[in-house]
Write a protein that holds these residues in place. Structure first.
Motif, PDB file in Angstrom:
ATOM      1  N   ILE A 152       7.214  76.091   6.759  1.00 16.84           N
ATOM      2  CA  ILE A 152       7.527  75.666   8.119  1.00 16.84           C
ATOM      3  C   ILE A 152       6.643  74.548   8.671  1.00 16.84           C
ATOM      4  O   ILE A 152       7.068  73.798   9.548  1.00 16.84           O
ATOM      5  N   TYR A 173      11.881  76.341  17.209  1.00 16.68           N
ATOM      6  CA  TYR A 173      10.725  75.625  17.754  1.00 16.68           C
ATOM      7  C   TYR A 173      11.218  74.254  18.181  1.00 16.68           C
ATOM      8  O   TYR A 173      11.571  73.425  17.343  1.00 16.68           O
ATOM      9  N   LEU A 187       6.165  81.078   5.243  1.00 16.44           N
ATOM     10  CA  LEU A 187       6.620  82.371   5.744  1.00 16.44           C
ATOM     11  C   LEU A 187       7.436  83.103   4.683  1.00 16.44           C
ATOM     12  O   LEU A 187       8.299  82.514   4.035  1.00 16.44           O
ATOM     13  N   GLU A 236       7.254  90.560   7.800  1.00 18.58           N
ATOM     14  CA  GLU A 236       7.058  89.124   7.628  1.00 18.58           C
ATOM     15  C   GLU A 236       5.594  88.841   7.328  1.00 18.58           C
ATOM     16  O   GLU A 236       4.703  89.487   7.874  1.00 18.58           O
ATOM     17  N   THR A 281      14.973  85.072  13.719  1.00 20.69           N
ATOM     18  CA  THR A 281      15.318  83.657  13.787  1.00 20.69           C
ATOM     19  C   THR A 281      14.684  83.046  15.030  1.00 20.69           C
ATOM     20  O   THR A 281      14.883  83.547  16.139  1.00 20.69           O
ATOM     21  N   THR A 289      11.255  86.839   6.011  1.00 23.04           N
ATOM     22  CA  THR A 289      11.651  86.585   7.396  1.00 23.04           C
ATOM     23  C   THR A 289      12.842  87.446   7.803  1.00 23.04           C
ATOM     24  O   THR A 289      13.817  87.568   7.064  1.00 23.04           O
ATOM     25  N   VAL A 299       9.771  80.031   3.789  1.00 21.98           N
ATOM     26  CA  VAL A 299      10.085  78.945   4.727  1.00 21.98           C
ATOM     27  C   VAL A 299       8.795  78.134   4.903  1.00 21.98           C
ATOM     28  O   VAL A 299       7.845  78.611   5.516  1.00 21.98           O
ATOM     29  N   LYS A 331      13.161  78.438  12.057  1.00 25.72           N
ATOM     30  CA  LYS A 331      12.633  79.541  11.252  1.00 25.72           C
ATOM     31  C   LYS A 331      13.829  80.441  10.973  1.00 25.72           C
ATOM     32  O   LYS A 331      14.351  81.104  11.869  1.00 25.72           O
ATOM     33  N   TYR A 332      14.304  80.436   9.743  1.00 26.04           N
ATOM     34  CA  TYR A 332      15.531  81.149   9.412  1.00 26.04           C
ATOM     35  C   TYR A 332      15.245  82.381   8.557  1.00 26.04           C
ATOM     36  O   TYR A 332      14.215  82.487   7.895  1.00 26.04           O
ATOM     37  N   ILE A 381       1.780  81.875  13.492  1.00 21.59           N
ATOM     38  CA  ILE A 381       2.107  80.567  12.944  1.00 21.59           C
ATOM     39  C   ILE A 381       1.349  79.493  13.707  1.00 21.59           C
ATOM     40  O   ILE A 381       1.319  79.469  14.928  1.00 21.59           O
TER      41      ILE A 381
END
Length: 297
Positions: free
Chosen positions: A96, A69, A60, A52, A66, A63, A94, A118-119, A24
Motif C-alpha cells: 500500500i 485513502y 498488508l 490483518e 475495505t 485483509t 497489498v 485497501k482491498y 498503517i
C-alpha cells in the motif's frame, strides 16, 4: 525456571500485541479516510480467518476490510480527474505504501484526486471480492464528485502488477455504464498462460485447483471488448517478475477492438518501480502519463 518461562511468555504476548496494533503509515496524510465495508457488510466475504497484519514495508496481509485513502487534487492545478489507485502484491498482500500512497501524493500535487484502495484479498478463490471493492471505489468517487471537486465522467483506475490485473479486471467485468473512464496499468499481470504468467497471482485469485477454462476466462486479453476503456500500459523490457508479454497481449487485444491504447516499454527497471525512488525513468514515465491523460476527453 517457571518464573523465567512466565516472563518470556509475557514478553512474547506484549510483542505480538504491539505488532498487531501497528497502524498503517500514511506519508503526509490522506485528506479523507473512508472505511467502506468489511466481510460482514460487503456483498461477498473472502472468508479470511486470520487477523490483518502489516510488515515493516507496509505490506498488508489477510485483509478483511475495505478502506479508501483519499488524496484531494491540489485546487490550484485541478484537472477534475480522479484515479482509483490499486497497489500490487500478487493478490497475496497489498503493497500500500510504494504503489499506493507514494503515487497518490504525486497525483495530488498534479491536481488529480487519488483514492488509494485497501482491498480485500481473494484468499485462494474468492475472485469476486477484490472486484467488488474496486467497483465500490469507483461508485464512491462518482457519488461524492461534488465534495471531491471532480468530474464524475473523468474517474479512472490505476493498478500495478496484480493491482494492474485488478484494474483491467474491473475495466472489463464492470457494467458499461459503471466502467472506469480510463485505465493506467503498470507492468500488469494479464494472462494465466503458464509460461507467461505470474503464477502466484492466479493461484491466489482462483485457487491452485483452477481449471483451464477458469484460467482462460480470467486472462484479461480474452475479456477485452469495444467497451473497454482507453488504456495506458507502462512496463520494463527486463521485468522478470511479470513477463512483458502480459502487457503486449493486452495491448494487441485493445487494438483489435479499436480501443484507444498506448504502451511504453522502458529498456530497464525490472518489476515494481511505480512509486519507487531511484527508478531511472521516473521523470519520463510521469511526464508521459500526464501527457496521455491530457489526450483524453
Amino acid at each position: 525456571m517457571k518464573r523465567m518461562i512466565y516472563t518470556l511468555l509475557v514478553m512474547l504476548f506484549a510483542a505480538t500485541s504491539a505488532s498487531a496494533q501497528k497502524t498503517i503509515d500514511v506519508p503526509n496524510g490522506a485528506d479523507v479516510v473512508v472505511k467502506h465495508w468489511d466481510n460482514r457488510t460487503a456483498p461477498h466475504s473472502n472468508e479470511e480467518q486470520k487477523d490483518e497484519s502489516l510488515n515493516e514495508k507496509n505490506y498488508l496481509y489477510n485483509t478483511s476490510e475495505t478502506v479508501f485513502y483519499i488524496y484531494k487534487g491540489k485546487k490550484s492545478k485541478s484537472t477534475g480527474r480522479c484515479i482509483v489507485v490499486i497497489p500490487g502484491g500478487g493478490y497475496r498482500a497489498v503493497c500500500i505504501s510504494k504503489e499506493g500512497f507514494n503515487i497518490a501524493e504525486w497525483l495530488r500535487e498534479e491536481g488529480i484526486t487519488a483514492i488509494v484502495l485497501k482491498y480485500r484479498l481473494p484468499n485462494y478463490g474468492h475472485k469476486e471480492v477484490p472486484l467488488e471493492d474496486a467497483q465500490a471505489a469507483l461508485r464512491y468517487a462518482r457519488e461524492h464528485a461534488a465534495e471531491l471537486n471532480i468530474d464524475p465522467t473523468k474517474v479512472g483506475i490505476m493498478g500495478s502488477s496484480a493491482g494492474g490485473h485488478l484494474a483491467a479486471y474491473t475495466s472489463n467485468f464492470t457494467p458499461d455504464a459503471e466502467k472506469p473512464n480510463f485505465a493506467v496499468l503498470f507492468y500488469p499481470v494479464i494472462t494465466g498462460t503458464t509460461w507467461q504468467t505470474h503464477m502466484g497471482t492466479f493461484n491466489h485469485l482462483l485457487g491452485k485447483e483452477r481449471t483451464p477454462e477458469q484460467t482462460a476466462y480470467y486472462s484479461l486479453e480474452n475479456r477485452v471488448s469495444a467497451a473497454t476503456p482507453p488504456t495506458l500500459l507502462m512496463l520494463s523490457d527486463d521485468d522478470r517478475g511479470v513477463p512483458p508479454i502480459n502487457s503486449i497481449r493486452y495491448y494487441e487485444a485493445l487494438k483489435n477492438y479499436g480501443v484507444k491504447a498506448t504502451m511504453y516499454l522502458f529498456p530497464s527497471g525490472g518489476h515494481g518501480w511505480a512509486g519507487r525512488e531511484g527508478f531511472e525513468y521516473e521523470k519520463e514515465y510521469k511526464h508521459l502519463l500526464l501527457d496521455w491523460l491530457a489526450t483524453l476527453k
